[in-house]
Design an enzyme around this catalytic site. Structure first.
Site, PDB file in Angstrom:
ATOM      1  CE  LYS A   1      13.534 -23.540  45.412  1.00 25.29           C
ATOM      2  NZ  LYS A   1      14.796 -24.125  46.257  1.00 25.29           N
TER       3      LYS A   1
ATOM      4  CE1 TYR B   1       6.453 -27.123  53.649  1.00 29.59           C
ATOM      5  CE2 TYR B   1       8.161 -29.094  53.771  1.00 29.59           C
ATOM      6  CZ  TYR B   1       7.638 -27.662  53.494  1.00 29.59           C
ATOM      7  OH  TYR B   1       8.619 -26.593  53.047  1.00 29.59           O
TER       8      TYR B   1
ATOM      9  CE1 TYR C   1      11.667 -26.845  51.221  1.00 34.94           C
ATOM     10  CE2 TYR C   1      13.164 -27.792  52.684  1.00 34.94           C
ATOM     11  CZ  TYR C   1      11.965 -27.226  52.487  1.00 34.94           C
ATOM     12  OH  TYR C   1      11.348 -26.709  53.484  1.00 34.94           O
TER      13      TYR C   1
ATOM     14  CG  HIS D   1      15.892 -25.880  59.193  1.00 34.40           C
ATOM     15  ND1 HIS D   1      15.561 -26.631  58.326  1.00 34.40           N
ATOM     16  CD2 HIS D   1      15.132 -25.956  60.278  1.00 34.40           C
ATOM     17  CE1 HIS D   1      14.480 -27.208  58.661  1.00 34.40           C
ATOM     18  NE2 HIS D   1      14.181 -26.880  59.944  1.00 34.40           N
TER      19      HIS D   1
ATOM     20  N   PRO E   1       4.646 -19.427  48.356  1.00 34.32           N
ATOM     21  CG  PRO E   1       3.882 -18.330  50.092  1.00 34.32           C
ATOM     22  CD  PRO E   1       3.526 -18.659  48.759  1.00 34.32           C
TER      23      PRO E   1
HETATM   24  P1  RFL Z   1      10.174  -6.809  48.575  1.00 38.18           P
HETATM   25  O1  RFL Z   1      10.962  -7.432  49.597  1.00 38.18           O
HETATM   26  O2  RFL Z   1       8.793  -6.869  48.784  1.00 38.18           O
HETATM   27  O3  RFL Z   1      10.690  -5.418  48.335  1.00 38.18           O
HETATM   28  C1  RFL Z   1       9.866  -4.480  47.450  1.00 38.18           C
HETATM   29  C2  RFL Z   1      10.023  -3.073  48.107  1.00 38.18           C
HETATM   30  O4  RFL Z   1       9.615  -2.116  47.064  1.00 38.18           O
HETATM   31  C3  RFL Z   1       8.609  -1.170  47.955  1.00 38.18           C
HETATM   32  N1  RFL Z   1       7.584  -0.497  46.835  1.00 38.18           N
HETATM   33  C4  RFL Z   1       7.820   0.376  46.034  1.00 38.18           C
HETATM   34  N2  RFL Z   1       8.808   1.658  46.519  1.00 38.18           N
HETATM   35  C5  RFL Z   1       8.573   2.608  45.718  1.00 38.18           C
HETATM   36  N3  RFL Z   1       7.615   2.947  44.918  1.00 38.18           N
HETATM   37  C6  RFL Z   1       6.739   1.886  44.785  1.00 38.18           C
HETATM   38  N4  RFL Z   1       5.651   2.171  43.796  1.00 38.18           N
HETATM   39  C7  RFL Z   1       6.628   0.860  45.422  1.00 38.18           C
HETATM   40  N5  RFL Z   1       6.095  -0.153  45.602  1.00 38.18           N
HETATM   41  C8  RFL Z   1       6.525  -1.157  46.337  1.00 38.18           C
HETATM   42  C9  RFL Z   1       8.058  -1.958  49.011  1.00 38.18           C
HETATM   43  O5  RFL Z   1       7.610  -1.118  50.073  1.00 38.18           O
HETATM   44  C10 RFL Z   1       9.353  -2.816  49.139  1.00 38.18           C
HETATM   45  O6  RFL Z   1       9.961  -2.314  50.420  1.00 38.18           O
HETATM   46  O7  RFL Z   1      10.531  -7.656  47.165  1.00 38.18           O
HETATM   47  P2  RFL Z   1      11.929  -8.291  46.829  1.00 38.18           P
HETATM   48  O8  RFL Z   1      13.050  -7.173  47.101  1.00 38.18           O
HETATM   49  O9  RFL Z   1      11.679  -8.674  45.165  1.00 38.18           O
HETATM   50  O10 RFL Z   1      12.148  -9.492  47.476  1.00 38.18           O
HETATM   51  C11 RFL Z   1      11.291 -10.534  47.571  1.00 38.18           C
HETATM   52  C12 RFL Z   1      11.054 -11.353  48.846  1.00 38.18           C
HETATM   53  O11 RFL Z   1      10.529 -10.230  49.601  1.00 38.18           O
HETATM   54  C13 RFL Z   1       9.809 -12.400  48.615  1.00 38.18           C
HETATM   55  O12 RFL Z   1      10.079 -13.163  47.491  1.00 38.18           O
HETATM   56  C14 RFL Z   1       9.715 -13.313  49.880  1.00 38.18           C
HETATM   57  O13 RFL Z   1       9.468 -12.698  51.091  1.00 38.18           O
HETATM   58  C15 RFL Z   1       9.133 -14.468  49.511  1.00 38.18           C
HETATM   59  N6  RFL Z   1       9.026 -15.677  50.840  1.00 38.18           N
HETATM   60  C16 RFL Z   1       9.908 -16.250  51.202  1.00 38.18           C
HETATM   61  N7  RFL Z   1      11.167 -16.295  50.176  1.00 38.18           N
HETATM   62  C17 RFL Z   1      12.259 -17.106  50.603  1.00 38.18           C
HETATM   63  O14 RFL Z   1      13.249 -17.001  49.532  1.00 38.18           O
HETATM   64  N8  RFL Z   1      12.291 -17.967  51.718  1.00 38.18           N
HETATM   65  C18 RFL Z   1      11.227 -18.015  52.495  1.00 38.18           C
HETATM   66  O15 RFL Z   1      11.220 -18.615  53.338  1.00 38.18           O
HETATM   67  C19 RFL Z   1      10.107 -17.258  52.069  1.00 38.18           C
HETATM   68  N9  RFL Z   1       8.857 -17.044  53.093  1.00 38.18           N
HETATM   69  C20 RFL Z   1       8.106 -15.388  51.590  1.00 38.18           C
HETATM   70  C21 RFL Z   1       7.838 -16.191  52.820  1.00 38.18           C
HETATM   71  C22 RFL Z   1       6.710 -14.537  51.443  1.00 38.18           C
HETATM   72  C23 RFL Z   1       5.805 -14.408  52.202  1.00 38.18           C
HETATM   73  N10 RFL Z   1       4.892 -13.462  51.655  1.00 38.18           N
HETATM   74  C24 RFL Z   1       4.944 -12.109  51.759  1.00 38.18           C
HETATM   75  C25 RFL Z   1       3.504 -14.135  51.265  1.00 38.18           C
HETATM   76  C26 RFL Z   1       6.908 -16.237  53.597  1.00 38.18           C
HETATM   77  C27 RFL Z   1       5.917 -15.185  53.361  1.00 38.18           C
HETATM   78  C28 RFL Z   1       4.436 -15.199  54.264  1.00 38.18           C
END
Ligand code: RFL
Length: 408
Positions: free
Chosen positions: A308, A212, A405, A83, A304
């Site tokens: 990133k 956007y 980006y 993309h 988001p």
């Molecule tokens: P995660 O993936 O949330 O994983 C954390 C894990 O910890 C668990 N956990 C616990 N486990 C044991 N004991 C506890 N007390 C715990 N508390 C929590 C949870 O169940 C989970 O499994 O965090 P991690 O690994 O730091 O990864 C970060 C990413 O997930 C996050 O930054 C992205 O999803 C952000 N984001 C995007 N990032 C991108 O790089 N590209 C994108 O296109 C993008 N789109 C997005 C997004 C985030 C979004 N949300 C959540 C607002 C789109 C959306 C809608």
């Protein structure tokens, strides 16, 4: 000091206890496992939940390179889609920015986060890794010494305790690692005053680009996930319930804000997931507190807007794995001492760009509709129009956008 392999002899202990089986925790687990460092992942949710939680989708080229370097990119190479175009829409019309031909001439790989997590988990378990699902970390103690402990509660609600040499807090923003930080930890936080209704539609993408749209009713976004599934965002009032709007109202609102009557219809389908996202950013400094280390959303949260978060999580996990291996296997503590500083450079650069994106796409919350704040609102609207115009017409602006980006 205890050798990293001696931990195997003790029950409920590992050289590195990783909190959270998300992108950061599972990338770290795989890299430590490949280097022969014993680790265990404690995860609050069920396996099914972590493998189906739809979130991010846009992986930067640097992220793909990290995953390729460690043999973790088979799935995204097979099923990820390239993309490289953004389309900005305003009342004046639309223009496309082919960012894969700008800046470093690279592109994103679109690959749903739940598929990446499924791949990372499968690889870790196939290699003999241990994940304790439905095990909630409650707190991390004794982080100022060489034997930190993690208190937990398992699926049957039984209390437990894990010992480690290091604890990697990869459990996100509301996890136990953040709750266990000493008072010396600094927190930087920004509430952007903007709220999104985040939607996942079982509908093919309507554009072959990220869309956007800036509209007087608020921002709307379009992001492909797979040929069958599309993510949409609608800026909304803070306090709106996720289920307040009917599917028809949502599609009508998307049509209006994405200027569908003028620029082409949206392909409709059932909305299969919806949630409210308050656009907030924060950073914890430093990322190391004795034997507790933070990575991913636990270290810093981004709005988001610029996609990133998952990318930073992978990069930080690689840096942390390298540093832990140097310390535990080769006895060199230097990289671990530099870990926080190295990550913070990337984190603040990403924060700066996503903050810029928030300002580009939304009116600031404090500018109301009347009186002096009405004047302020029109000032900000004109500023945003000027920024969009610069992006449309100025090659240096476009290169800067592409560089930020795509890069970290
Ligand atoms: P995660 O993936 O949330 O994983 C954390 C894990 O910890 C668990 N956990 C616990 N486990 C044991 N004991 C506890 N007390 C715990 N508390 C929590 C949870 O169940 C989970 O499994 O965090 P991690 O690994 O730091 O990864 C970060 C990413 O997930 C996050 O930054 C992205 O999803 C952000 N984001 C995007 N990032 C991108 O790089 N590209 C994108 O296109 C993008 N789109 C997005 C997004 C985030 C979004 N949300 C959540 C607002 C789109 C959306 C809608």
């Amino acid at each position: 000091m205890t050798n990293h392999q001696d931990f195997r002899k003790e029950r409920d202990s590992a050289a590195v206890v990783i909190l959270g089986a998300g992108v950061a925790g599972l990338t770290l687990g795989n890299l430590l496992q490949a280097a022969g460092v014993e680790c265990v992942v404690l995860e609050r949710a069920t396996r099914d939940h972590v493998q189906t939680r739809a979130r991010a989708g846009f992986l930067a080229p640097g992220t793909v390179r990290v995953l390729e370097r460690h043999g973790l990119a088979d799935g995204l190479r097979r099923r990820g889609l390239p993309h490289g175009t953004c389309e900005f829409r305003t009342a004046d019309g639309a223009f496309r920015l082919d960012y894969s031909r700008l800046g470093r001439r690279e592109q994103h790989t679109v690959y749903p986060q739940q598929d990446l997590v499924t791949d990372l988990l499968g690889h870790f378990l196939d290699g003999g890794g241990e994940v304790r699902f439905e095990t909630t970390a409650l707190g991390v103690e004794e982080t100022d010494g060489p034997r930190p402990t993690v208190t937990v509660r398992d699926a049957e609600d039984r209390p437990g305790r894990w010992r480690a040499r290091y604890v990697a807090g990869c459990d996100g923003r509301h996890g136990a690692a953040r709750d266990s930080l000493p008072p010396t930890a600094r927190r930087h936080r920004r509430d952007h005053g903007v709220t999104w209704l985040g939607l996942l539609a079982e509908a093919p993408p309507s554009l072959d680009a990220v869309g956007y749209a800036l509209h007087e009713r608020g921002f709307a976004g379009h992001m492909a996930r797979t040929p069958e599934v599309t993510r949409y965002y609608l800026q909304c009032e803070r306090g709106l319930a996720a289920d307040a709007w009917s599917e028809e109202r949502i599609w009508d609102e998307l049509d209006e804000r994405l200027y569908a009557p003028k620029l082409g219809p949206l392909l409709r389908g059932p909305i299969v997931q919806r949630g409210i996202i308050a656009l907030e950013s924060d950073v914890v400094e430093p990322l190391r507190h004795g034997s507790l280390l933070l990575a991913g959303d636990a270290a810093g949260l981004l709005s988001p807007t610029a996609a990133k978060g998952a990318n930073l999580a992978v990069l930080e996990a690689e840096l942390l794995a390298e540093a832990l291996v140097e310390d535990l296997v080769h006895g060199d503590p230097g990289p671990l001492e530099r870990y926080s500083q190295r990550c913070l450079r990337n984190i603040w650069r990403a924060q700066e760009f996503s903050h810029w994106m928030v300002q580009l796409l939304h009116a600031p919350s404090e500018s109301g509709a009347s009186g002096a704040s009405g004047e302020e609102a029109s000032y900000h609207a004109a500023l945003r129009a000027s920024r969009i115009e610069a992006l449309r017409t100025s090659r240096p602006h476009q290169d800067w956008f592409a560089e930020n980006y795509l890069g970290l």
